[in-house]
Design a protein around this motif. Structure first.
Motif, short mmCIF file in Angstrom:
data_model
loop_
_atom_site.label_atom_id
_atom_site.label_comp_id
_atom_site.label_asym_id
_atom_site.label_seq_id
_atom_site.Cartn_x
_atom_site.Cartn_y
_atom_site.Cartn_z
N PHE A 47 0.82 -1.21 0.00
CA PHE A 47 0.00 0.00 0.00
C PHE A 47 0.86 1.26 0.00
CE2 PHE A 47 -3.18 -3.11 1.13
CZ PHE A 47 -4.28 -2.66 0.42
N THR A 48 2.16 1.09 0.16
CA THR A 48 3.08 2.20 -0.08
C THR A 48 2.91 2.69 -1.51
OG1 THR A 48 4.67 1.24 1.48
CG2 THR A 48 5.52 2.87 -0.08
N TYR A 99 3.44 3.71 10.26
CA TYR A 99 3.25 3.43 8.83
C TYR A 99 2.41 4.51 8.16
CZ TYR A 99 2.26 0.62 4.63
OH TYR A 99 2.17 0.17 3.34
N TRP A 100 1.36 5.01 8.84
CA TRP A 100 0.50 6.02 8.25
C TRP A 100 1.27 7.29 7.92
CZ3 TRP A 100 0.25 10.72 10.55
CH2 TRP A 100 0.53 10.81 11.92
N ALA A 258 3.76 -3.65 -10.76
CA ALA A 258 3.57 -4.95 -10.10
C ALA A 258 4.89 -5.72 -10.07
CB ALA A 258 2.50 -5.76 -10.83
N ILE A 259 5.63 -5.67 -11.16
CA ILE A 259 6.93 -6.36 -11.22
C ILE A 259 7.98 -5.60 -10.42
CG2 ILE A 259 8.77 -7.17 -12.75
CD1 ILE A 259 6.63 -7.55 -14.92
N ASN A 260 8.04 -4.28 -10.61
CA ASN A 260 9.04 -3.47 -9.92
C ASN A 260 8.90 -3.56 -8.40
OD1 ASN A 260 9.73 -2.63 -12.46
ND2 ASN A 260 9.45 -0.45 -12.09
N SER A 261 7.68 -3.32 -7.91
CA SER A 261 7.48 -3.17 -6.47
C SER A 261 7.75 -4.45 -5.70
CB SER A 261 6.05 -2.67 -6.19
OG SER A 261 5.10 -3.63 -6.60
N LEU A 262 7.51 -5.59 -6.36
CA LEU A 262 7.70 -6.88 -5.68
C LEU A 262 9.04 -7.53 -6.01
CD1 LEU A 262 4.09 -8.28 -6.20
CD2 LEU A 262 5.08 -7.45 -4.06
N PRO A 379 -0.65 -3.61 -8.66
CA PRO A 379 0.41 -4.25 -7.85
C PRO A 379 -0.14 -4.87 -6.57
CG PRO A 379 1.14 -2.11 -8.64
CD PRO A 379 -0.32 -2.20 -8.95
N GLN A 380 -1.15 -4.22 -5.98
CA GLN A 380 -1.75 -4.77 -4.75
C GLN A 380 -2.49 -6.08 -5.05
OE1 GLN A 380 -1.88 -1.48 -5.64
NE2 GLN A 380 -0.22 -1.13 -4.19
#
Length: 419
Positions: A47-48, A99-100, A258-262, A379-380
């Motif tokens: 969620f970042t 985190y918030w 999706a690929i980058n973040s994970l 991505p989520q």
């Protein structure tokens, strides 16, 4: 300003592509780091990306209205200073360790970067011959690739310590215990954003004292008083090549992110690499992206941008199929190849979608930038599927595979101006 005097303005605008790449490509590193400092799983930490890219959905239309009333230059300077303020907020956030607070900071930084992206992409396409706009925008986006490489290969190593302890595995003699470990990991996030913030301020000062040519879009010159004109024109979405461009950008951005973040999560959790090795692979991943941008720009001298888009997208569909079937180290190397073939997609789709919009260019640009909201949801979804299917985690990469199919359609038919 004469065309042969466009070199300095283009160089200044190219620097913006470099800056927002550093910001956005620090996110995968921050996801990995926040999993440690805030004790999150991959889905929660993803969620970042949502907090960052949500700004790209909310603000492009107000930003386009602002720049149509004033100028590209005003929007750029404001965006640079706003993003710099966000970077400096990492210091009070390191005290809160909530985190918030980090989500709010990423939203602020992204809002500033949204100003830059809404301005820079159409500015580059307008500053010169329209026939060479896709090649010019790919050249500009090459500096985006350079920023991504520096962020992945070097700045990520300033953040990630190589340690990943839990409360149960922390060595008993660790200085300060669990609180000391969390504080050390939290403090490591401040330096990259301090560097970024200072750089943004310096570039803002350069823009203040620089003269940028005002761009004529159709019968209108930016920054003029347009009381009778619309500040944002929703009817521009009736143009099918723009409408399909927005759809293609939504899926491209979502698939890429999706690929980058994970990527680092994949390397460390599923491929079994240490953080230092994982960041090196992440640097190579972004180096492939940078190489693809430069090579793609050269190839566009000979080949049509839309043809290259079609071929590159289909290759990535096949490569994502390899990831879905194999996972592990084989999937990791397939991702390196995906990065190369993703390189030209965003700028090519952007420039093709803006073609022939005239005075509606800023409106078209706003909708294309809004399409980046794909980064805030796809991505989520990928992370959620991965979290649910730990034994066959690689099946989650069917999401980016579907995304690249939409890009392929745009390169095949969607780009055509038919109305």
């Amino acid at each position: 300003m004469k065309k042969n005097n466009y070199l300095l303005p283009l160089a200044l605008v190219f620097s913006l592509f470099f800056l927002w790449a550093i910001s956005s490509n620090l996110l995968p590193t921050m996801i990995r780091q926040l999993m440690k400092t805030c004790e999150l799983n991959a889905f929660e930490a993803s969620f970042t990306e949502t907090a960052y890219w949500l700004a790209y959905f909310i603000f492009p239309i107000p930003i386009a209205m602002f720049m149509k009333r004033y100028s590209y230059k005003s929007g750029i300077i404001f965006g640079l200073l706003l993003a710099a303020c966000g970077g400096f907020l990492f210091f009070p956030a390191a005290i809160l360790k909530e985190y918030w607070a980090y989500l709010c900071i990423f939203f602020v930084i992204a809002t500033g970067m949204c100003f830059l992206e809404t301005a820079a992409n159409p500015y580059v396409t307008a500053l010169g011959d329209q026939e060479t706009a896709p090649r010019r925008l790919n050249l500009a986006q090459s500096f985006n690739g350079l920023g991504a490489f520096i962020s992945a290969m070097f700045l990520s190593k300033l953040v990630l310590s190589g340690n990943h302890y839990t409360r149960d595995t922390l060595p008993a003699d660790f200085s300060g215990g669990w609180e000391g470990y969390i504080q050390m990991e939290t403090d490591s996030m401040k330096l990259p954003y301090l560097i970024l913030g200072l750089l943004l301020v310096v570039i803002a000062i350069v823009f203040v004292f620089s003269k940028l040519p005002k761009i004529k879009e159709g019968d209108t010159v930016e920054g003029t008083n347009e009381k009778e004109g619309k500040l944002i024109n929703f009817s521009v979405l009736k143009r099918s090549h723009l409408r399909w461009g927005v759809i293609a950008q939504f899926f491209y951005n979502g698939g890429q992110t999706a690929i980058n973040s994970l990527f680092l999560v994949y390397c460390c959790t599923y491929a079994g690499f240490e953080e230092n090795t994982a960041t090196t692979f992440f640097g190579l991943y972004m180096l492939a992206f940078l190489s693809g941008r430069w090579i793609g720009t050269l190839l566009m001298i000979k080949f049509r941008p839309q043809d290259m888009l079609l071929v590159y997208a289909l290759v990535n569909v096949a490569l994502c199929g390899v990831i879905v079937c194999c996972g592990g180290t084989v999937g990791l190397y397939a991702m390196l190849a995906v990065s190369f073939f993703m390189s030209i997609m965003y700028p090519t789709q952007f420039s093709l979608a803006l073609k022939g919009l005239g005075s509606n260019t800023k409106s078209g640009s706003a909708f294309l930038v809004m399409a980046i909201v794909g980064n805030a949801c796809l991505p989520q979804l990928t992370a959620y599927i991965m979290q649910l299917n730990q034994n066959i985690y690689y099946i989650a990469y069917i999401i980016p595979m579907i995304c690249f199919l939409f890009c392929a359609y745009y390169g095949w038919k969607g780009y055509k101006i038919v109305d």
